[in-house]
Design a protein around this motif. Structure first.
Motif, short mmCIF file in Angstrom:
data_model
loop_
_atom_site.label_atom_id
_atom_site.label_comp_id
_atom_site.label_asym_id
_atom_site.label_seq_id
_atom_site.Cartn_x
_atom_site.Cartn_y
_atom_site.Cartn_z
N THR A 1 86.14 71.64 -49.07
CA THR A 1 85.46 72.24 -50.23
C THR A 1 83.98 71.88 -50.24
O THR A 1 83.21 72.45 -51.02
CB THR A 1 86.10 71.78 -51.55
OG1 THR A 1 85.95 70.36 -51.69
CG2 THR A 1 87.58 72.14 -51.59
N ARG A 2 83.57 70.97 -49.38
CA ARG A 2 82.16 70.57 -49.31
C ARG A 2 81.37 71.34 -48.25
O ARG A 2 80.16 71.13 -48.10
CB ARG A 2 82.05 69.07 -49.02
CG ARG A 2 82.67 68.18 -50.09
CD ARG A 2 82.60 66.71 -49.67
NE ARG A 2 83.22 65.83 -50.64
CZ ARG A 2 82.58 65.26 -51.68
NH1 ARG A 2 81.29 65.51 -51.86
NH2 ARG A 2 83.21 64.47 -52.51
N LEU A 3 82.04 72.21 -47.50
CA LEU A 3 81.36 72.87 -46.38
C LEU A 3 80.21 73.76 -46.81
O LEU A 3 79.14 73.77 -46.18
CB LEU A 3 82.38 73.69 -45.58
CG LEU A 3 83.32 72.89 -44.67
CD1 LEU A 3 84.41 73.80 -44.10
CD2 LEU A 3 82.53 72.22 -43.55
N TYR A 4 80.41 74.55 -47.88
CA TYR A 4 79.38 75.50 -48.29
C TYR A 4 78.12 74.78 -48.78
O TYR A 4 77.00 75.14 -48.40
CB TYR A 4 79.92 76.42 -49.38
CG TYR A 4 78.96 77.49 -49.83
CD1 TYR A 4 78.48 78.45 -48.94
CD2 TYR A 4 78.52 77.56 -51.15
CE1 TYR A 4 77.60 79.44 -49.34
CE2 TYR A 4 77.63 78.55 -51.57
CZ TYR A 4 77.18 79.48 -50.67
OH TYR A 4 76.30 80.44 -51.07
N PRO B 1 87.83 81.55 -50.94
CA PRO B 1 86.48 80.96 -50.91
C PRO B 1 86.48 79.53 -51.45
O PRO B 1 85.66 78.71 -51.04
CB PRO B 1 85.66 81.91 -51.80
CG PRO B 1 86.66 82.67 -52.61
CD PRO B 1 87.89 82.76 -51.77
N GLU B 2 87.42 79.23 -52.35
CA GLU B 2 87.47 77.89 -52.93
C GLU B 2 87.76 76.82 -51.87
O GLU B 2 87.38 75.66 -52.03
CB GLU B 2 88.54 77.82 -54.03
CG GLU B 2 88.21 78.61 -55.28
CD GLU B 2 88.49 80.11 -55.12
OE1 GLU B 2 88.02 80.89 -55.98
OE2 GLU B 2 89.17 80.50 -54.13
N MET B 3 88.43 77.21 -50.79
CA MET B 3 88.76 76.24 -49.73
C MET B 3 87.51 75.63 -49.11
O MET B 3 87.55 74.50 -48.61
CB MET B 3 89.60 76.91 -48.64
CG MET B 3 91.02 77.21 -49.03
SD MET B 3 91.93 77.99 -47.67
CE MET B 3 92.08 76.61 -46.51
N VAL B 4 86.41 76.37 -49.11
CA VAL B 4 85.17 75.88 -48.49
C VAL B 4 84.06 75.69 -49.51
O VAL B 4 82.90 75.48 -49.15
CB VAL B 4 84.71 76.82 -47.36
CG1 VAL B 4 85.74 76.86 -46.25
CG2 VAL B 4 84.43 78.23 -47.87
N GLY B 5 84.41 75.77 -50.79
CA GLY B 5 83.41 75.59 -51.85
C GLY B 5 82.52 76.79 -52.04
O GLY B 5 81.44 76.69 -52.63
N HIS B 6 82.95 77.94 -51.56
CA HIS B 6 82.19 79.19 -51.67
C HIS B 6 82.70 79.95 -52.91
O HIS B 6 83.54 79.45 -53.66
CB HIS B 6 82.40 80.02 -50.40
CG HIS B 6 81.24 80.88 -50.02
ND1 HIS B 6 80.42 81.49 -50.94
CD2 HIS B 6 80.77 81.26 -48.79
CE1 HIS B 6 79.49 82.20 -50.31
NE2 HIS B 6 79.68 82.06 -49.00
#
Length: 510
Positions: A266-269, A318-323
């Protein structure tokens, strides 16, 4: 959603533990035009640590005092990720890593004929001697050692196996296989790593470049065959066309292969945005995982599916990557997309108003414009305002201009059912048009334009113009007016008439 069963990955030879070695602060900084300060490196290192990457290559200490300083300062943060320093297979380079207080070294030497003959001008025996001596020296000083055979993928296979065997005997902890100029294909990657894994016991790492756009695919192929570690960079930064992309590799393993590396994805974006901002390298909108369009939808068919079940047109949420998901409006917009957007902004339109707004969105899309949320809200608000009782209605407007001649505006209004028309000049077309409006309404209301604000909602010469005004009458009443139109003059007239109609309604109810 995971697709593990679709790929039959049980037949693949995954390592028990797959390590993520991030080299954004070293190879990523070698992106042409990128230079990070110590503080900027610290910010990125902290983000990478919070994400949970196993190793962070913080720089090349022998290259400058600043590199040593940044390595020491990052080391002082006491991060959970293992910190790594790069070094050529030279004693001075290894000493610089030791001076940086780092406990893990990534040492390398060129092994291909091109590097031996044209860069190093050394024989195979001399190359092996340098590599083994560097590993032994580093190990004697208590360092964990990863050895890279630079340009490994263009090195003769028997020589590659020989030098890897020799440094393994010298107790190297990892053997790294760099595809230095990105010439591998997935099939070749699979064959190479399978061969190395069958003949060597030391863990294998891969460092693949993206010259043909295959760095991520090649890294995945290597991991399928047992590679224990992959070198990556945030946003795929790096020399020339960059390295294997951190976010692409991690999310493909997690979603497509069902392999969770234990990272907080979730911190990737936010990590991608930080690196993009600090390096000045902006990601293309269609960049996988972190691009602005990664979870954006315009087509009515797609949006209809997304609204019912996001998996219809998204491989992951999108929530999986913080997007976040975006519904984009334009020529392909469907009614469901528009209704969803209006609901999001709590705008309630009747059928006629909805049809009018829908028609305007389609028209703007046909003219080549992408309609933003701000565009939509302004159009919808204007449509709602037009539904109120309107004593004054514009029936027509034209502007004539010439060289060295003041613009002339001809305006026709219907005031309480009676049409009136006049022409006025002004210092510009907007001033001329508003002068004509004042002339036509003077018998019905004495008004003063107190504020006039014009804003282009979006960029480009075809941007929608939003005009906001504040008007007052002789009784001290004030009212606002707002309008959105591609024509600045028409937007101005409609905004002023919006405020005047409000004043007339106030007067008639007092």
């Amino acid at each position: 959603m995971q697709y593990k069963e679709m790929f039959n990955i049980e037949n693949m030879n995954f390592a028990d533990k797959i390590y993520i070695f991030d080299t954004t602060l070293r190879d990523g900084e070698q992106t042409p035009g990128v230079a990070l300060t110590v503080d900027e490196k610290i910010q990125i290192a902290q983000k990478l640590n919070n994400l949970g990457v196993d190793k962070i290559e913080v720089g090349f200490p022998a290259s400058s005092n600043g590199e040593i300083e940044s390595a020491r300062k990052i080391n002082d943060l006491d991060l959970q990720s293992t910190l790594v320093g790069l070094a050529r297979s030279l004693k001075n380079d290894i000493d610089a890593v030791l001076d940086s207080d780092l406990g893990y070294i990534h040492t390398f030497i060129g092994t291909s004929p091109l590097h031996r003959d044209f860069k190093l001008k050394k024989s195979k025996e001399e190359i092996i001697d340098s590599a083994v001596s560097a590993v032994e020296y580093a190990k004697d000083h208590g360092l964990t050692v990863e050895f890279s055979a630079e340009d490994a993928t263009r090195t003769e296979r028997d020589f590659l196996l020989e030098i890897f065997s020799q440094v393994s005997d010298a107790k190297a902890d990892f053997l790294d296989v760099p595809d230095t100029v990105g010439v591998l294909t997935p099939l070749e990657s699979r064959e190479l790593i399978t061969d190395l894994k069958n003949k060597l016991k030391t863990p294998i790492s891969v460092h693949f470049h993206n010259d043909f756009g295959l760095a991520t695919a090649n890294s995945l192929a290597a991991i399928e065959c047992g590679a224990d570690q992959a070198h990556v960079t945030v946003n795929g930064l790096g020399e020339r066309t960059g390295n294997c992309s951190l976010e692409e590799l991690v999310m493909t393993l997690k979603v497509a292969y069902g392999i969770d590396l234990g990272l907080d994805t979730t911190r990737l974006y936010s990590l991608s945005n930080l690196v993009g901002r600090l390096t000045g390298v902006k990601m293309p909108v269609n960049k996988p995982i972190v691009g602005d369009n990664a979870f954006a939808h315009e087509s009515g068919i797609h949006v209809h599916g997304i609204l019912n079940n996001s998996s219809t047109y998204e491989p992951m949420s999108p929530e999986m990557v913080g997007h976040s998901r975006r519904i984009v409006l334009g020529k392909h917009t469907g009614a469901n997309s528009l209704k969803s957007k209006l609901k999001e902004y709590h705008i309630d339109l009747n059928d006629d108003q909805f049809d009018s707004v829908f028609s305007q969105i389609k028209s703007l899309g046909d003219s080549g414009k992408c309609v933003t949320d701000d565009d939509l809200v302004s159009i919808a608000i204007t449509e709602l305002a037009s539904a109120r009782e309107t004593p004054i209605i514009i029936k027509g407007m034209s502007i004539s201009m010439g060289a060295n001649v003041s613009p002339t505006a001809t305006v026709k209004l219907e005031i309480d059912g009676v049409e009136k028309e006049t022409a006025q000049t002004g210092v510009g077309p907007v001033d001329a048009a508003l002068s004509a409006v004042r002339e036509l309404i003077q018998e019905d209301i004495d008004m003063e334009l107190e504020e006039y604000n014009l804003e282009a909602i979006t960029g480009g010469t075809d941007a929608l113009a939003e005009v906001f005004v504040v008007s007052s009458d002789s009784h001290g009443n004030k009212s606002t007016g707002r309008s959105t139109n591609q024509d600045i003059v028409m937007a101005s007239i409609l905004a002023v008439l919006d405020s005047i109609n409000k004043l007339l309604l106030i007067q008639r109810t007092q």
